[in-house]
Design a protein around this motif. Structure first.
Motif, PDB file in Angstrom:
ATOM      1  N   UNK A 110       0.835  -1.205   0.000  1.00 31.05           N
ATOM      2  CA  UNK A 110       0.000   0.000   0.000  1.00 31.05           C
ATOM      3  C   UNK A 110       0.869   1.254   0.000  1.00 31.05           C
ATOM      4  N   UNK A 111       1.914   1.251   0.800  1.00 24.69           N
ATOM      5  CA  UNK A 111       2.821   2.407   0.846  1.00 24.69           C
ATOM      6  C   UNK A 111       3.522   2.597  -0.498  1.00 24.69           C
ATOM      7  N   UNK A 112       3.954   1.500  -1.112  1.00 25.47           N
ATOM      8  CA  UNK A 112       4.608   1.595  -2.419  1.00 25.47           C
ATOM      9  C   UNK A 112       3.646   2.136  -3.472  1.00 25.47           C
ATOM     10  N   UNK A 113       2.408   1.663  -3.451  1.00 28.09           N
ATOM     11  CA  UNK A 113       1.402   2.162  -4.400  1.00 28.09           C
ATOM     12  C   UNK A 113       1.185   3.651  -4.202  1.00 28.09           C
ATOM     13  N   UNK A 114       1.091   4.077  -2.959  1.00 23.04           N
ATOM     14  CA  UNK A 114       0.876   5.493  -2.688  1.00 23.04           C
ATOM     15  C   UNK A 114       2.059   6.306  -3.211  1.00 23.04           C
ATOM     16  N   UNK A 115       3.257   5.838  -2.941  1.00 19.30           N
ATOM     17  CA  UNK A 115       4.459   6.555  -3.384  1.00 19.30           C
ATOM     18  C   UNK A 115       4.512   6.638  -4.907  1.00 19.30           C
ATOM     19  N   UNK A 116       4.123   5.570  -5.571  1.00 10.92           N
ATOM     20  CA  UNK A 116       4.150   5.539  -7.031  1.00 10.92           C
ATOM     21  C   UNK A 116       3.169   6.550  -7.630  1.00 10.92           C
ATOM     22  N   UNK A 117       1.988   6.665  -7.037  1.00 12.04           N
ATOM     23  CA  UNK A 117       0.933   7.520  -7.577  1.00 12.04           C
ATOM     24  C   UNK A 117       0.956   8.939  -7.028  1.00 12.04           C
ATOM     25  N   UNK A 118       1.811   9.212  -6.066  1.00 15.90           N
ATOM     26  CA  UNK A 118       1.821  10.527  -5.439  1.00 15.90           C
ATOM     27  C   UNK A 118       3.188  11.200  -5.581  1.00 15.90           C
ATOM     28  N   UNK A 119       3.261  12.273  -6.352  1.00 15.16           N
ATOM     29  CA  UNK A 119       4.549  12.964  -6.505  1.00 15.16           C
ATOM     30  C   UNK A 119       4.996  13.694  -5.242  1.00 15.16           C
ATOM     31  N   UNK A 120       4.082  13.917  -4.288  1.00 15.79           N
ATOM     32  CA  UNK A 120       4.435  14.646  -3.077  1.00 15.79           C
ATOM     33  C   UNK A 120       5.035  13.740  -2.007  1.00 15.79           C
TER      34      UNK A 120
END
Length: 122
Positions: A110-120
């Motif tokens: 979940x953290x990796x997915x968030x990092x991938x989709x979030x430039x911030x």
């Protein structure tokens, strides 16, 4: 990852945390600073007036405290008991993303997915 220290946020947290959740407005001088803080605050105020010698005074005070705790314990994130365990990410622009009822095996993906989709996210 370097975190910025926010002195104002810390000061606000300490000030808010040092005031009892429920303050008794009576003649006890030790309550005066809390009563003053209550009335000086710009926050929404809830007051309950009871006859302290009445039969139902203790049960009323107990229920009032339980409701106050329930309504304020998760006021910042809006977390419900049914959602835990959960992971919350708050971005610099104060958006919040959560993964409710998380299991150990899901946290990393979940953290990796968030990092991938979030430039911030860094």
């Amino acid at each position: 990852m370097e975190l910025d220290f926010n002195g104002e946020a810390l000061e606000k947290f300490i000030k808010e945390s040092s005031i009892p959740l429920v303050t008794v407005f009576n003649s006890d001088p030790s309550n005066r600073p809390y009563v003053a803080s209550f009335f000086d605050s710009s926050a929404t105020k809830v007051m309950m007036f009871v006859n302290v010698t009445g039969e139902s005074a203790e049960s009323l005070k107990s229920k009032f405290r339980k409701v106050a705790i329930h309504l304020t314990k998760d006021k910042y994130f809006g977390v419900e008991d049914s959602q835990v365990p959960l992971v919350i990410i708050q971005t610099p622009d104060s958006k919040k993303y959560l993964k409710a009822n998380v299991v150990v095996e899901e946290i990393e993906s979940w953290m990796k997915d968030f990092k991938f989709f979030s430039p911030t996210f860094s």
